[in-house]
Design a protein around this motif. Structure first.
Motif, PDB file in Angstrom:
ATOM      1  N   ARG A 119      -2.804  -9.614  -1.579  1.00  0.00           N
ATOM      2  CA  ARG A 119      -3.256  -8.627  -2.158  1.00  0.00           C
ATOM      3  C   ARG A 119      -4.736  -8.843  -1.640  1.00  0.00           C
ATOM      4  O   ARG A 119      -5.892  -8.128  -1.439  1.00  0.00           O
ATOM      5  N   SER A 150      -9.572   0.465   6.600  1.00  0.00           N
ATOM      6  CA  SER A 150     -10.715  -0.479   6.500  1.00  0.00           C
ATOM      7  C   SER A 150     -10.778  -1.339   6.922  1.00  0.00           C
ATOM      8  O   SER A 150     -11.201  -2.258   7.995  1.00  0.00           O
ATOM      9  N   LEU A 180       1.295  -1.558   0.089  1.00  0.00           N
ATOM     10  CA  LEU A 180       0.318   0.120  -0.102  1.00  0.00           C
ATOM     11  C   LEU A 180       0.402   1.410   0.022  1.00  0.00           C
ATOM     12  O   LEU A 180       2.030   1.586   0.850  1.00  0.00           O
ATOM     13  N   LEU A 203      -8.068  -7.862   1.251  1.00  0.00           N
ATOM     14  CA  LEU A 203      -8.784  -6.860   0.655  1.00  0.00           C
ATOM     15  C   LEU A 203     -10.082  -7.807   0.437  1.00  0.00           C
ATOM     16  O   LEU A 203     -10.987  -7.132   0.833  1.00  0.00           O
ATOM     17  N   ASP A 235      -1.551   7.630  -1.286  1.00  0.00           N
ATOM     18  CA  ASP A 235      -2.538   6.857  -2.881  1.00  0.00           C
ATOM     19  C   ASP A 235      -3.991   7.796  -1.506  1.00  0.00           C
ATOM     20  O   ASP A 235      -3.713   6.189  -0.876  1.00  0.00           O
ATOM     21  N   GLU A 236      -4.841   8.008  -1.688  1.00  0.00           N
ATOM     22  CA  GLU A 236      -5.970   8.231  -1.189  1.00  0.00           C
ATOM     23  C   GLU A 236      -7.113   7.136  -0.869  1.00  0.00           C
ATOM     24  O   GLU A 236      -6.796   6.159   0.338  1.00  0.00           O
ATOM     25  N   ASP A 237      -6.947   5.752  -2.136  1.00  0.00           N
ATOM     26  CA  ASP A 237      -7.740   4.697  -2.171  1.00  0.00           C
ATOM     27  C   ASP A 237      -6.698   3.820  -1.881  1.00  0.00           C
ATOM     28  O   ASP A 237      -7.414   3.250  -0.022  1.00  0.00           O
ATOM     29  N   ASP A 238      -5.366   3.579  -1.636  1.00  0.00           N
ATOM     30  CA  ASP A 238      -4.984   2.608  -0.381  1.00  0.00           C
ATOM     31  C   ASP A 238      -4.851   3.211   1.292  1.00  0.00           C
ATOM     32  O   ASP A 238      -4.961   2.425   1.775  1.00  0.00           O
ATOM     33  N   ARG A 239      -4.402   4.552   1.262  1.00  0.00           N
ATOM     34  CA  ARG A 239      -5.199   4.695   2.621  1.00  0.00           C
ATOM     35  C   ARG A 239      -5.947   4.660   3.163  1.00  0.00           C
ATOM     36  O   ARG A 239      -6.422   4.267   4.230  1.00  0.00           O
ATOM     37  N   GLU A 240      -7.341   4.536   2.160  1.00  0.00           N
ATOM     38  CA  GLU A 240      -9.129   3.949   3.137  1.00  0.00           C
ATOM     39  C   GLU A 240      -8.744   2.561   3.038  1.00  0.00           C
ATOM     40  O   GLU A 240      -9.384   2.113   3.912  1.00  0.00           O
ATOM     41  N   ASP A 241      -8.225   1.586   2.148  1.00  0.00           N
ATOM     42  CA  ASP A 241      -8.158   0.244   2.482  1.00  0.00           C
ATOM     43  C   ASP A 241      -7.845  -0.022   3.492  1.00  0.00           C
ATOM     44  O   ASP A 241      -7.741  -0.685   3.844  1.00  0.00           O
TER      45      ASP A 241
END
Length: 390
Positions: A376, A87, A74, A380, A78-84
């Motif tokens: 991954r 979560s 991650l 996820l 990166d905003e998407d990776d941070r949100e992943d």
């Protein structure tokens, strides 16, 4: 099912201290997800390799302390990776990181942010000089490695020959001892959470850990007012407790108790020494001439002969090489050499086993270290399944 099989650990650590801590948790059954920055842990490419560094996924350094974990790559920028990541935090039990103080806060992923998402979270950090949350000092933010911790913590000053320079202890104890203490802190915090439902921050600093490790030097200084220094393989208050050169190597003898001293003198055919130096104080006062007597006796025997003469009577052992360790049936019986696959080498390698033994839930290294981002979809996907169930 290991003793910690109910725990999910998000492992943000790299190099040695953090990975060793989370390796202990993984060996005891925890599901450890190694969250790696882009490109992976810095030590993935460190030697040694079995044969071909280009073909093999990683070297022995990474393999040894990352076995049994899952990998997820991650980029916190990166905003998407941070949100992943956030979560995953919501259902995690533990987060472990060993960045410099303030690094996670740069991404708005510090303890306070994560605790808002998961108030029961145990957040643990390993840093060279601790975290400001538990005691702010001018050293925090400075980089640190094992060598720095051993130097500052007094380990090097009391290690080595008396007429030689300060010497680093061979294994990376600045990392490994700190990591072990951090693991203890995590488990204590988990126990506290079981009783109260509260998560908390666990902080272990390498410098602090070395002060704890050199406890003998600390109390010696306090009691005597003098700073202890190097004594080679000898002990400042126990004698004989030392290494001796033999005809073909070295052996150690620890016969400071009067019962063992008497047995040592009998094995040397020197009952006169037992009679002349009957107390520990006598032996300490005359340690130099007595050491010369033992050294002369040892030099005329092979290591095997010396150990055989004392075995069962006096604590003694050969100074072993790793060749000797690999040949020792005790090591194999105790499960202290573990075979794991080396990706890209078409071969198994052996790494150190886990010394914690338990009768009902024995720790068990669960296979090789992961390939970068190998899990991954698995990790996820589990997050998505959990959200659907909720």
């Amino acid at each position: 099912m290991g003793a910690l099989s109910n725990l999910r650990v998000l492992d943000l650590t790299q190099v040695l201290a953090g990975p060793y801590c989370t390796m202990l948790l993984a060996d005891m059954g925890a599901d450890v997800v190694k969250v790696e920055r882009p490109g992976g842990d810095l030590i993935r490419s460190n030697p040694p390799f079995v044969d071909d560094a280009e073909a093999e996924a990683y070297g022995g350094y990474f393999q040894s302390v990352n076995r049994g974990k899952r990998s997820l790559e991650l980029d916190f920028g990166d905003e998407d990776d941070r949100e992943d990541f956030l979560s995953l935090v919501e259902t995690a039990d533990v987060v472990v990181e060993n960045y410099r103080a303030g690094t996670m806060e740069k991404y708005d992923l510090g303890y306070e942010t994560l605790a808002e998402r998961n108030p029961a979270l145990v957040y643990s950090s390993i840093r060279g000089f601790g975290d400001p949350r538990t005691g702010e000092t001018h050293r925090q933010g400075q980089p640190s490695f094992d060598l720095i911790a051993q130097a500052l913590g007094g380990v090097m000053e009391i290690t080595g020959q008396a007429d030689g320079p300060p010497t680093k202890v061979g294994p990376g104890i600045g990392d490994l001892f700190t990591a072990t203490l951090n693991c203890v802190g995590i488990l204590a915090a988990i126990n506290h959470r079981e009783r109260t439902g509260e998560g908390q921050y666990v902080d272990t600093g390498m410098y602090d850990a070395m002060i704890s490790l050199t406890e003998r030097a600390i109390y010696q200084h306090s009691y005597t007012g003098e700073a202890p220094t190097r004594r080679g393989n000898a002990h400042p208050t126990l004698f004989p407790y030392d290494a001796f050169e033999t005809a073909d190597g070295h052996a150690v003898i620890a016969a400071f108790g009067t019962n063992h001293w008497t047995e040592l003198c009998a094995a040397m055919d020197r009952d006169d020494l037992a009679a002349d130096y009957p107390t520990a104080a006598d032996r300490l006062e005359h340690r130099e001439p007595l050491r010369a007597e033992i050294a002369d006796w040892a030099a005329r025997r092979t290591t095997e002969e010396l150990v055989d003469a004392l075995e069962g009577r006096v604590p003694a052992a050969p100074v072993q090489t790793t060749d000797d360790i690999f040949d020792d049936p005790h090591v194999h019986t105790r499960g202290m050499l573990v075979a794991v696959d080396q990706p890209g080498a078409d071969a198994d390698v052996e790494i150190a086993g886990n010394p914690i033994k338990m009768t009902e839930t024995p720790p068990d290294p669960r296979g090789r270290a992961p390939l970068l981002d190998e899990h991954r979809e698995e990790v996820l996907g589990e997050r998505a399944e959990t959200a659907a169930d909720d």
